[in-house]
Design a protein around this motif. Structure first.
Motif, short mmCIF file in Angstrom:
data_model
loop_
_atom_site.label_atom_id
_atom_site.label_comp_id
_atom_site.label_asym_id
_atom_site.label_seq_id
_atom_site.Cartn_x
_atom_site.Cartn_y
_atom_site.Cartn_z
N VAL A 100 -5.17 -18.23 33.74
CA VAL A 100 -6.14 -18.73 32.76
C VAL A 100 -6.90 -19.92 33.34
CG1 VAL A 100 -6.39 -19.84 30.50
CG2 VAL A 100 -4.86 -17.88 30.76
N ILE A 101 -6.17 -20.81 34.00
CA ILE A 101 -6.80 -21.98 34.63
C ILE A 101 -7.80 -21.53 35.70
CG2 ILE A 101 -6.33 -23.96 36.13
CD1 ILE A 101 -3.64 -24.23 34.54
N GLN A 102 -7.44 -20.51 36.47
CA GLN A 102 -8.36 -20.00 37.49
C GLN A 102 -9.63 -19.44 36.85
OE1 GLN A 102 -5.72 -17.23 39.51
NE2 GLN A 102 -5.80 -18.52 41.34
N ILE A 103 -9.50 -18.80 35.70
CA ILE A 103 -10.69 -18.28 35.01
C ILE A 103 -11.58 -19.43 34.59
CG2 ILE A 103 -11.47 -17.17 32.87
CD1 ILE A 103 -9.16 -15.20 33.17
N PHE A 104 -11.00 -20.49 34.05
CA PHE A 104 -11.80 -21.65 33.66
C PHE A 104 -12.53 -22.25 34.86
CE2 PHE A 104 -9.16 -22.09 29.73
CZ PHE A 104 -10.21 -22.05 28.83
N GLN A 105 -11.92 -22.23 36.03
CA GLN A 105 -12.54 -22.81 37.21
C GLN A 105 -13.65 -21.93 37.78
OE1 GLN A 105 -9.19 -23.43 39.80
NE2 GLN A 105 -8.69 -25.41 38.90
N LYS A 106 -13.54 -20.61 37.62
CA LYS A 106 -14.47 -19.71 38.28
C LYS A 106 -15.55 -19.12 37.39
CE LYS A 106 -11.17 -18.55 41.82
NZ LYS A 106 -10.43 -17.57 42.54
N ILE A 107 -15.44 -19.29 36.09
CA ILE A 107 -16.40 -18.64 35.21
C ILE A 107 -17.75 -19.38 35.25
CG2 ILE A 107 -15.82 -19.86 33.08
CD1 ILE A 107 -16.00 -16.94 31.80
N ASN A 108 -18.79 -18.61 35.22
CA ASN A 108 -20.16 -19.11 35.18
C ASN A 108 -20.79 -18.57 33.90
OD1 ASN A 108 -22.80 -19.79 35.54
ND2 ASN A 108 -23.11 -18.59 37.39
N PHE A 109 -21.15 -19.44 32.97
CA PHE A 109 -21.60 -18.99 31.68
C PHE A 109 -23.05 -18.51 31.68
CE2 PHE A 109 -17.94 -21.60 30.53
CZ PHE A 109 -17.25 -20.67 29.77
N ILE A 110 -23.76 -18.74 32.75
CA ILE A 110 -25.13 -18.22 32.84
C ILE A 110 -25.08 -16.71 33.11
CG2 ILE A 110 -27.26 -18.30 34.18
CD1 ILE A 110 -26.61 -21.32 34.60
N SER A 111 -24.21 -16.30 34.03
CA SER A 111 -23.97 -14.87 34.26
C SER A 111 -22.45 -14.68 34.35
CB SER A 111 -24.67 -14.39 35.53
OG SER A 111 -24.25 -15.13 36.64
N PRO A 112 -21.81 -14.50 33.21
CA PRO A 112 -20.35 -14.52 33.17
C PRO A 112 -19.66 -13.28 33.72
CG PRO A 112 -21.22 -14.07 30.99
CD PRO A 112 -22.38 -14.34 31.88
N PHE A 113 -20.39 -12.19 33.86
CA PHE A 113 -19.75 -10.96 34.28
C PHE A 113 -19.70 -10.88 35.81
CE2 PHE A 113 -21.46 -10.01 30.06
CZ PHE A 113 -20.28 -9.64 29.43
N HIS A 114 -18.58 -11.32 36.35
CA HIS A 114 -18.35 -11.26 37.78
C HIS A 114 -17.07 -10.49 38.04
CE1 HIS A 114 -21.49 -13.87 39.37
NE2 HIS A 114 -21.31 -14.61 38.30
N GLU A 115 -17.02 -9.91 39.21
CA GLU A 115 -15.85 -9.11 39.57
C GLU A 115 -14.59 -9.97 39.67
OE1 GLU A 115 -14.66 -6.01 43.06
OE2 GLU A 115 -16.78 -6.21 42.56
N THR A 116 -14.73 -11.22 40.10
CA THR A 116 -13.55 -12.08 40.20
C THR A 116 -12.94 -12.35 38.82
OG1 THR A 116 -14.95 -14.05 40.15
CG2 THR A 116 -14.30 -13.23 42.30
N ILE A 117 -13.79 -12.56 37.82
CA ILE A 117 -13.29 -12.78 36.46
C ILE A 117 -12.61 -11.52 35.95
CG2 ILE A 117 -13.92 -13.39 34.09
CD1 ILE A 117 -14.18 -15.71 36.08
N SER A 118 -13.20 -10.38 36.21
CA SER A 118 -12.60 -9.11 35.79
C SER A 118 -11.24 -8.91 36.45
CB SER A 118 -13.54 -7.95 36.13
OG SER A 118 -12.95 -6.73 35.79
N LYS A 119 -11.15 -9.23 37.73
CA LYS A 119 -9.87 -9.10 38.43
C LYS A 119 -8.83 -10.06 37.88
CE LYS A 119 -11.59 -7.32 42.82
NZ LYS A 119 -11.79 -7.58 44.25
N LEU A 120 -9.26 -11.27 37.53
CA LEU A 120 -8.32 -12.24 36.96
C LEU A 120 -7.83 -11.79 35.59
CD1 LEU A 120 -9.95 -15.63 38.02
CD2 LEU A 120 -7.77 -14.70 38.80
N ILE A 121 -8.72 -11.22 34.78
CA ILE A 121 -8.30 -10.71 33.47
C ILE A 121 -7.37 -9.52 33.65
CG2 ILE A 121 -9.11 -9.64 31.33
CD1 ILE A 121 -11.64 -11.37 31.58
#
Length: 179
Positions: free
Chosen positions: A86-107
């Protein structure tokens, strides 16, 4: 409105860090208490961690005692890993374009960790119930194990969300190509 949501996300990030650190401390305390109860003082099994009394089980069988305590430690470590993700998601998320493969992999990773926690919790509960027929009762054990069914449900929801993120990534890439 944007500053309010940013403020809430910062608070959630801080809470995630606090829970992560707390779970790391809990795992370390359980591991240390287990070591003390096995090698220094077996009476330590009466208060393994914050009232967890497994002395009857240790007196009955050290192998079963070790298996149960190590399952509890593994669940706690997995919960800490879940909050670290969860902490990694908070560090890597970009709210301008939130749909990134890294976020999907973390989820998706959170979904897998939740599945492991749920299955391990259910197995640990079933394992501990074997001893209730022998007159051993562990009334506070679910406080240390957690509710396995809740983590299994959470894993399913996160798996669904990770697939929604994959679809969002596809749509975002199609949108970028048309501009």
């Amino acid at each position: 409105m944007k500053s309010k949501s940013t403020y809430i996300l910062k608070i959630l990030n801080v809470i995630s860090w606090i829970v992560f650190i707390g779970l790391c401390i809990k795992a370390g305390a359980l591991l240390y208490s287990y070591w003390v109860s096995m090698y220094l003082n077996e009476i330590a099994a009466k208060n393994l961690y914050l009232g967890l009394n497994l002395f009857q089980l240790k007196s009955f069988s050290e192998g079963d005692y070790s298996a149960l305590v190590l399952c509890i430690i593994a669940i706690t470590i997995a919960q800490a890993l879940l909050f670290y993700t969860v902490i990694q998601i908070f560090q890597k998320i970009n709210f301008i374009s939130p749909f990134h493969e890294t976020i999907s992999k973390l989820i998706n990773k959170m979904s897998l960790i939740s599945l492991i926690i749920g299955l391990l919790s259910e197995l640990t509960v079933a394992y501990s119930e074997r001893f209730s027929g022998r007159g051993m009762d562990f009334p506070h054990l679910t406080e240390y194990i957690g509710l396995g069914s809740a983590f299994l449900f959470f894993a399913g929801i996160l798996y669904f969300i990770s697939h929604l993120f994959l679809r969002g990534i596809e749509l975002q890439q199609e949108n970028e190509l048309t501009i």
